[in-house]
Design a protein around this motif. Structure first.
Motif, PDB file in Angstrom:
ATOM      1  N   ARG A   8       0.837  -1.189  -0.011  1.00 24.45           N
ATOM      2  CA  ARG A   8      -0.129   0.075   0.051  1.00 24.45           C
ATOM      3  C   ARG A   8       0.745   1.224  -0.318  1.00 24.45           C
ATOM      4  O   ARG A   8       0.378   2.582  -0.099  1.00 24.45           O
ATOM      5  CB  ARG A   8      -0.855   0.119   1.119  1.00 24.45           C
ATOM      6  N   ARG A   9       2.245   1.179   0.018  1.00 23.38           N
ATOM      7  CA  ARG A   9       3.067   2.310   0.081  1.00 23.38           C
ATOM      8  C   ARG A   9       2.613   3.319   1.062  1.00 23.38           C
ATOM      9  O   ARG A   9       2.581   4.472   0.912  1.00 23.38           O
ATOM     10  CB  ARG A   9       3.153   3.033  -1.230  1.00 23.38           C
ATOM     11  N   VAL A  10       2.452   2.648   2.279  1.00 22.04           N
ATOM     12  CA  VAL A  10       2.104   3.651   3.310  1.00 22.04           C
ATOM     13  C   VAL A  10       3.496   4.414   3.752  1.00 22.04           C
ATOM     14  O   VAL A  10       4.388   3.824   3.632  1.00 22.04           O
ATOM     15  CB  VAL A  10       1.557   2.987   4.787  1.00 22.04           C
ATOM     16  N   ASP A  11       3.585   5.501   4.011  1.00 21.53           N
ATOM     17  CA  ASP A  11       5.128   6.250   3.892  1.00 21.53           C
ATOM     18  C   ASP A  11       5.356   6.395   5.464  1.00 21.53           C
ATOM     19  O   ASP A  11       4.663   5.818   6.280  1.00 21.53           O
ATOM     20  CB  ASP A  11       5.141   7.524   3.298  1.00 21.53           C
ATOM     21  N   LEU A  12       6.476   6.780   5.776  1.00 19.66           N
ATOM     22  CA  LEU A  12       7.039   7.083   7.229  1.00 19.66           C
ATOM     23  C   LEU A  12       5.819   7.834   7.961  1.00 19.66           C
ATOM     24  O   LEU A  12       5.583   7.031   9.065  1.00 19.66           O
ATOM     25  CB  LEU A  12       8.089   8.177   7.339  1.00 19.66           C
ATOM     26  N   LEU A  13       5.536   8.790   7.650  1.00 21.64           N
ATOM     27  CA  LEU A  13       4.391   9.485   8.246  1.00 21.64           C
ATOM     28  C   LEU A  13       3.090   8.851   8.436  1.00 21.64           C
ATOM     29  O   LEU A  13       2.697   8.630   9.486  1.00 21.64           O
ATOM     30  CB  LEU A  13       3.962  10.922   7.434  1.00 21.64           C
ATOM     31  N   GLY A  14       2.724   7.986   7.568  1.00 25.95           N
ATOM     32  CA  GLY A  14       1.457   7.048   7.620  1.00 25.95           C
ATOM     33  C   GLY A  14       1.777   6.152   8.721  1.00 25.95           C
ATOM     34  O   GLY A  14       0.628   5.970   9.460  1.00 25.95           O
ATOM     35  N   VAL A  15       3.026   5.389   8.779  1.00 23.75           N
ATOM     36  CA  VAL A  15       3.064   4.442   9.905  1.00 23.75           C
ATOM     37  C   VAL A  15       2.893   5.195  11.381  1.00 23.75           C
ATOM     38  O   VAL A  15       2.147   4.658  12.180  1.00 23.75           O
ATOM     39  CB  VAL A  15       4.285   3.763   9.897  1.00 23.75           C
TER      40      VAL A  15
END
Lengths: 220, 220, 220
Positions: free
Chosen positions: A34-41
């Protein structure tokens, strides 16, 4: 019949938030496609750790405790990033995290239910607030990740464990057991049910309709 | 110009909650392939029945009415379980449930709008709060089930019915009609529009862009 | 160390809401295959424009500013419908809308953070409230449309821009810079980062685990 406010020490509160956030970040980091980025995590971890408490305070009309000091947000964000960075390490510690998480649900449920009782809410709403406090973080996590809410599916006793623990707590307070003892017992009940469910694969039955009713009414 | 608080009797409030929860549980129990468990159906039913009122009270900064007595949660959970167990029976009564549901939306909208007016909110926010009260439960249901929000799609006049009814109510109060009469009229308008939409297949047009505008500006 | 409340003129607030709603409606109207109806576009646009401010006020335990006058809801609904009707026109003005939107995020973030500081919240919660104010509308939009939250995916610096701007604002207030200057600087920082991210394709790295850690521990 009325509860005193549980004065959980700040460090215990923060430990519970850290465990929730760590677990949320580990969950989110599984979804690489899903390509959740650093910030998403970081967002998902923070929401998992703080969501239950914020929902509890908003429902009760209080300024969220997580907004009253710098500690909660700091701990939640750091625990999320730690969970992401060290996921290989933590994924080997899955047993330990499940144990800590079961303790966290129990603790959040007890804090929520006793806060509600101390505000004078009746018994059933107090159980409800306890359950929301315990599971709110994971529901928010699933909403933000656009997943079906894990809690509602066969094979998870998350909410049942929280409901049973807070119900025991509220019943004990109704029989004039001191708040601390009731809270300890409630936390323990949630803890044991949740771990037993994981260990023995307990689950609720699927929804079911009373299909025998029509047959009984037309016995040929 | 100002409204008195509608003193809806508790039993009428509870009946409306029961209808909402029943309908939410029947909706959830259609999705067998998602393996929603017993608890999941109870959660979705409860959220459908209580969601609108809780959202209303949170927006208005009040302790949710559903947390002030034991009745609301008890009724919502029991109605949900009943809906699940007797889905065969209720699915034959779909006409009756649609009628009761239309009445429920109307009633929730009227309670929401009059509560907002009694707190001194201006007219348009009062309509907004009424609509949120009326449709909040079904929006929450769809969010929790990870479905697209039914309300926003072609072929449902749910929110339109609620909006029209509460707008009539608010306008009548602005012209000094007594609150009870305004509320009754508003409920009736919502009820009639919703049932007529179901009966005659009314729907809003799909979204549309003014595609003729460019043509008019370049007439060859 | 404490902030005065930012007295943003009403017209500036409304302009920001209008830009948010317009942008939300333009976004929603792309999804023709979902058959979102007229009302759906209005709902999504309104939620995008007002969501951040309402979340802010609910978190801070205040009656949402959007419910205190007729203006906010009127402007949000009209801007949404305008966005839908004139989508061909506005889609040619995509550059202008991106610029206005970046300004809107900055302004919402500054209003949120200064409101929180003026209520006496500590620094980190004030940044959090600022970010929620800035991005809450777009998160709500994605939730209602059952999409994955755009903000959490690689290639969007929406939340980063809001976070950096409000952090600068809060730090300046902590050093006794007058609130207006701090708010102006914070808005500008958010604005510049957001536009630079769009212009130069900046993005955060994807989440990443420390994969070198195990290698370092077993060097053969």
């Amino acid at each position: 019949m009325s509860a005193t406010v549980l004065a959980i020490p700040l460090w215990a509160n923060l430990l519970a938030v850290a465990v929730g956030s760590l677990q949320g970040a580990l969950f989110a980091s599984q979804f690489r496609e899903r390509r959740v980025d650093l910030l998403g995590v970081a967002i998902i971890g923070t929401a998992t750790g703080l969501g239950g408490g914020i929902l509890r305070d908003v429902l009760l009309g209080q300024l969220p405790r997580a907004l009253q000091t710098n500690w909660y947000l700091t701990v939640a964000v750091l625990a999320s990033l730690l969970g992401m960075l060290l996921q290989r390490v933590f994924n080997r510690l899955v047993g330990l995290i499940t144990v800590l998480d079961a303790l966290t649900i129990g603790l959040f449920g007890a804090i929520g239910a006793t806060t509600a009782l101390a505000m004078g809410l009746p018994d059933i709403p107090a159980v409800f607030v306890g359950v929301i406090s315990a599971v709110g973080g994971s529901v928010l996590r699933d909403l933000l990740m656009n997943l079906t809410i894990a809690m509602m599916h066969v094979g998870s006793l998350y909410a049942v464990a929280a409901g049973a623990g807070t119900a025991v707590l509220v019943a004990m307070v109704a029989f004039d057991v001191p708040t601390y003892i009731a809270a300890l017992t409630g936390t323990l009940v949630t803890f044991v049910i949740r771990l037993a469910a994981v260990r023995f694969g307990w689950s609720l039955p699927e929804q079911r309709a009373l299909s025998r009713l029509p047959r009984w009414r037309r016995p040929r």
